[in-house]
Scaffold this motif. Structure first.
Motif, PDB file in Angstrom:
ATOM      1  N   LEU A   1       0.125  -2.234 -10.636  1.00  0.00           N
ATOM      2  CA  LEU A   1       1.273  -2.902 -10.020  1.00  0.00           C
ATOM      3  C   LEU A   1       0.851  -3.758  -8.824  1.00  0.00           C
ATOM      4  O   LEU A   1       1.709  -4.276  -8.101  1.00  0.00           O
ATOM      5  CB  LEU A   1       2.284  -1.849  -9.564  1.00  0.00           C
ATOM      6  CG  LEU A   1       2.809  -0.879 -10.633  1.00  0.00           C
ATOM      7  CD1 LEU A   1       3.676   0.206  -9.998  1.00  0.00           C
ATOM      8  CD2 LEU A   1       3.583  -1.635 -11.703  1.00  0.00           C
ATOM      9  N   ASN A   2      -0.467  -3.858  -8.585  1.00  0.00           N
ATOM     10  CA  ASN A   2      -1.029  -4.569  -7.426  1.00  0.00           C
ATOM     11  C   ASN A   2      -0.636  -3.897  -6.108  1.00  0.00           C
ATOM     12  O   ASN A   2      -0.449  -4.549  -5.081  1.00  0.00           O
ATOM     13  CB  ASN A   2      -0.610  -6.049  -7.406  1.00  0.00           C
ATOM     14  CG  ASN A   2      -1.514  -6.882  -6.501  1.00  0.00           C
ATOM     15  OD1 ASN A   2      -2.702  -6.579  -6.329  1.00  0.00           O
ATOM     16  ND2 ASN A   2      -0.960  -7.934  -5.913  1.00  0.00           N
ATOM     17  N   ILE A   3      -0.523  -2.597  -6.151  1.00  0.00           N
ATOM     18  CA  ILE A   3      -0.246  -1.794  -4.960  1.00  0.00           C
ATOM     19  C   ILE A   3      -1.473  -0.923  -4.689  1.00  0.00           C
ATOM     20  O   ILE A   3      -1.968  -0.241  -5.594  1.00  0.00           O
ATOM     21  CB  ILE A   3       0.993  -0.902  -5.165  1.00  0.00           C
ATOM     22  CG1 ILE A   3       2.246  -1.760  -5.351  1.00  0.00           C
ATOM     23  CG2 ILE A   3       1.176   0.051  -3.987  1.00  0.00           C
ATOM     24  CD1 ILE A   3       3.480  -0.968  -5.742  1.00  0.00           C
ATOM     25  N   GLY A   4      -1.990  -0.971  -3.462  1.00  0.00           N
ATOM     26  CA  GLY A   4      -3.131  -0.158  -3.085  1.00  0.00           C
ATOM     27  C   GLY A   4      -2.725   1.265  -2.753  1.00  0.00           C
ATOM     28  O   GLY A   4      -1.541   1.559  -2.519  1.00  0.00           O
TER      29      GLY A   4
ATOM     30  N   TYR B   1       0.860  -1.192   0.000  1.00  0.00           N
ATOM     31  CA  TYR B   1       0.000   0.000   0.000  1.00  0.00           C
ATOM     32  C   TYR B   1       0.891   1.235   0.000  1.00  0.00           C
ATOM     33  O   TYR B   1       1.873   1.311   0.751  1.00  0.00           O
ATOM     34  CB  TYR B   1      -0.914   0.050   1.223  1.00  0.00           C
ATOM     35  CG  TYR B   1      -2.090  -0.887   1.164  1.00  0.00           C
ATOM     36  CD1 TYR B   1      -3.283  -0.502   0.543  1.00  0.00           C
ATOM     37  CD2 TYR B   1      -2.018  -2.160   1.723  1.00  0.00           C
ATOM     38  CE1 TYR B   1      -4.372  -1.354   0.476  1.00  0.00           C
ATOM     39  CE2 TYR B   1      -3.100  -3.025   1.670  1.00  0.00           C
ATOM     40  CZ  TYR B   1      -4.274  -2.625   1.046  1.00  0.00           C
ATOM     41  OH  TYR B   1      -5.348  -3.473   0.974  1.00  0.00           O
ATOM     42  N   LEU B   2       0.544   2.179  -0.832  1.00  0.00           N
ATOM     43  CA  LEU B   2       1.259   3.449  -0.900  1.00  0.00           C
ATOM     44  C   LEU B   2       0.376   4.520  -0.277  1.00  0.00           C
ATOM     45  O   LEU B   2      -0.727   4.791  -0.752  1.00  0.00           O
ATOM     46  CB  LEU B   2       1.561   3.797  -2.355  1.00  0.00           C
ATOM     47  CG  LEU B   2       2.416   5.036  -2.630  1.00  0.00           C
ATOM     48  CD1 LEU B   2       3.773   4.926  -1.946  1.00  0.00           C
ATOM     49  CD2 LEU B   2       2.582   5.245  -4.132  1.00  0.00           C
ATOM     50  N   GLN B   3       0.850   5.111   0.815  1.00  0.00           N
ATOM     51  CA  GLN B   3       0.109   6.169   1.499  1.00  0.00           C
ATOM     52  C   GLN B   3       0.589   7.524   0.991  1.00  0.00           C
ATOM     53  O   GLN B   3       1.735   7.920   1.214  1.00  0.00           O
ATOM     54  CB  GLN B   3       0.323   6.086   3.007  1.00  0.00           C
ATOM     55  CG  GLN B   3      -0.321   7.224   3.795  1.00  0.00           C
ATOM     56  CD  GLN B   3       0.054   7.192   5.261  1.00  0.00           C
ATOM     57  OE1 GLN B   3      -0.117   6.173   5.926  1.00  0.00           O
ATOM     58  NE2 GLN B   3       0.582   8.300   5.785  1.00  0.00           N
TER      59      GLN B   3
ATOM     60  N   PHE C   1     -12.106   8.055  -7.286  1.00  0.00           N
ATOM     61  CA  PHE C   1     -10.672   7.815  -7.481  1.00  0.00           C
ATOM     62  C   PHE C   1     -10.260   6.388  -7.119  1.00  0.00           C
ATOM     63  O   PHE C   1      -9.078   6.066  -7.215  1.00  0.00           O
ATOM     64  CB  PHE C   1      -9.855   8.812  -6.655  1.00  0.00           C
ATOM     65  CG  PHE C   1     -10.004  10.239  -7.092  1.00  0.00           C
ATOM     66  CD1 PHE C   1      -9.092  10.819  -7.959  1.00  0.00           C
ATOM     67  CD2 PHE C   1     -11.069  11.014  -6.651  1.00  0.00           C
ATOM     68  CE1 PHE C   1      -9.225  12.142  -8.367  1.00  0.00           C
ATOM     69  CE2 PHE C   1     -11.217  12.335  -7.062  1.00  0.00           C
ATOM     70  CZ  PHE C   1     -10.297  12.899  -7.929  1.00  0.00           C
ATOM     71  N   LYS C   2     -11.204   5.574  -6.690  1.00  0.00           N
ATOM     72  CA  LYS C   2     -10.940   4.176  -6.305  1.00  0.00           C
ATOM     73  C   LYS C   2      -9.821   4.057  -5.262  1.00  0.00           C
ATOM     74  O   LYS C   2      -8.934   3.205  -5.340  1.00  0.00           O
ATOM     75  CB  LYS C   2     -10.615   3.328  -7.535  1.00  0.00           C
ATOM     76  CG  LYS C   2     -11.795   3.197  -8.507  1.00  0.00           C
ATOM     77  CD  LYS C   2     -11.530   2.190  -9.581  1.00  0.00           C
ATOM     78  CE  LYS C   2     -12.709   2.085 -10.550  1.00  0.00           C
ATOM     79  NZ  LYS C   2     -13.940   1.622  -9.907  1.00  0.00           N
ATOM     80  N   VAL C   3      -9.879   4.950  -4.281  1.00  0.00           N
ATOM     81  CA  VAL C   3      -8.913   4.922  -3.182  1.00  0.00           C
ATOM     82  C   VAL C   3      -9.193   3.697  -2.306  1.00  0.00           C
ATOM     83  O   VAL C   3     -10.342   3.367  -2.026  1.00  0.00           O
ATOM     84  CB  VAL C   3      -9.014   6.227  -2.362  1.00  0.00           C
ATOM     85  CG1 VAL C   3      -8.217   6.127  -1.087  1.00  0.00           C
ATOM     86  CG2 VAL C   3      -8.544   7.401  -3.208  1.00  0.00           C
TER      87      VAL C   3
END
Length: 431
Positions: free
Chosen positions: A307-310, A247-249, A377-379
């Motif tokens: 990239l399969n990163i949330g 996950y990228l914050q 934004f599909k957050v």
């Protein structure tokens, strides 16, 4: 500073301050085709001021103008416009004027409906292309107008009169702003970047916090677009995708103050909220485009999802950058922030003001904002800055609404234990 005047303190209570030398005979409230006698129940002297505490029977329409007329034994007359006092802080006010009505500039190709919430405004004017449109008061504090035509990309703002003077005000639900928050744009979100990838879910979140500007500014321009373009480079996303998080914050991406959004020469992490629904032009390359920030953030989230990163967003609902120009401060003075007993703003956040999330329409704004970013934004989740300053009912309501939209949404926050004056009956445990 104005001292003499008449102030609406509660539904049946008006405080009137007159010169001590005035030989009072009677006092009336006049407005909305009514004349109401005011009964004085306390009379106090402070220096050259006489403070009259008065009550009355009847109901005041808060969006109407009233005058307090004070006459003397020598036939002198003092007239004061009835000014908003403490009434907007009352629990009854909060309950009476809560509404779930959709707010903001609601775009349609043939027309746009503009809706603002202000139970206490007397007049609101919408300005588009230097043309004034008078909003009409409807119900529950909502003002509305329909303007015909395709208004996509049009600049707009409001002029709001709560007491005697008009004050410029932006839309608290505005989805797009010009650089440095001069006006809002009307936007058609269906014309924005169309996302290809859906939400990402990982059972064991490994979260990497990141400033959009910091991660690309030395190699490129420090914007959403620059970060997206770095996906196959040895910096930015190209580097981040290789270090093992899922996950990228993103540090705050909404409109924040403390920077010049055009020159981008100054520096700020973004914890200065100015416009919760709009995207920061400071982090946007195509910042003169009404959809520029929206497009760039959507594309960044889309490429990150590929990239399969949330993606989780850092949200700051505990304070704002400038309390005096925050739109709801203009629309509903006294309602927005926690106050001390003497009326001054509290400062538990250390930023000069504390957003009062217990207020039902502030809670609604927060939840509406979260839902907007979640849906548009599909957050994948949200990190709450200074979470301890946000009441538990708001947090639980937000969590419930977000999970209804997407069952794998993650919600977490900064768990300081900060002294804050909240009602004693609040439960402080998040469940």
């Amino acid at each position: 500073m104005k001292v003499y005047g008449a102030y609406l303190e509660d539904y049946h209570f008006i405080k009137v301050i007159i010169p001590k030398s005035f030989s009072l005979m009677n006092i009336k409230l006049i407005g909305n085709n009514e004349e109401i006698d005011l009964s004085i129940f306390k009379n106090e002297i402070y220096s050259n001021e006489r403070h009259l505490y008065t009550s009355f029977l009847g109901y005041i329409n808060l969006h109407k103008d009233y005058e307090v007329i004070i006459s003397s034994k020598t036939n002198e007359i003092i007239k004061y416009h009835l000014t908003l006092g403490k009434i907007s802080r009352s629990k009854r006010f909060d309950i009476d004027f809560f509404t779930n009505e959709e707010l903001g500039a609601l775009y349609n190709k043939e027309f746009t409906t503009f809706k603002l919430w202000s139970p206490v405004a007397k007049e609101i004017k919408l300005i588009i292309d230097n043309v004034e449109y008078n909003l009409e008061y409807t119900n529950k504090g909502v003002w509305s107008i329909v303007v015909n035509g395709d208004l996509f990309g049009k600049e707009y703002y409001y002029m709001v009169r709560v007491n005697e003077e008009f004050v410029k005000c932006l839309d608290p639900y505005g989805k797009s702003c010009t650089p440095n928050f001069t006006v809002n744009y009307v936007v058609d979100l269906s014309r924005s970047y169309q996302m290809k990838y859906d939400y990402v879910h990982h059972n064991d979140p490994i979260i990497e916090e990141m400033s959009v500007r910091d991660v690309t500014s030395l190699k490129n321009g420090g914007t959403f677009a620059d970060l997206t373009l770095s996906v196959n480079e040895d910096y930015g996303l190209g580097y981040l995708k290789s270090i093992g998080f899922n996950y990228l914050q993103l540090m705050p991406v909404y409109g924040f103050g403390g920077v010049n959004e055009e020159t981008k020469e100054d520096y700020n992490w973004g914890y200065n909220p100015m416009s919760y629904f709009s995207i920061s032009n400071y982090l946007t390359k195509d910042y003169h485009n009404p959809l520029g920030g929206i497009n760039e953030l959507k594309e960044l989230i889309d490429i990150t999802h590929s990239l399969n990163i949330g993606i989780t967003l850092d949200v700051v609902f505990n304070h704002v950058y400038n309390a005096s120009v925050f739109p709801y401060s203009i629309l509903v003075p006294g309602y927005v922030f926690h106050t001390q007993d003497n009326g001054f703003l509290t400062n538990s956040s250390g930023c000069g003001n504390d957003l009062n999330t217990t207020k039902l329409m502030i809670r609604k704004m927060i939840i509406d904002c979260l839902i907007y970013f979640k849906q548009e934004f599909k957050v994948d989740g949200f990190r709450f800055d200074l979470m301890d300053l946000i009441d538990v009912d708001t947090l639980n309501s937000a969590k419930e609404k977000l999970l209804e939209l997407e069952p794998y949404n993650i919600v977490y926050g900064e768990g300081w234990n900060i002294p804050m004056k909240l009602p004693k009956d609040f439960d402080y445990f998040l469940i």
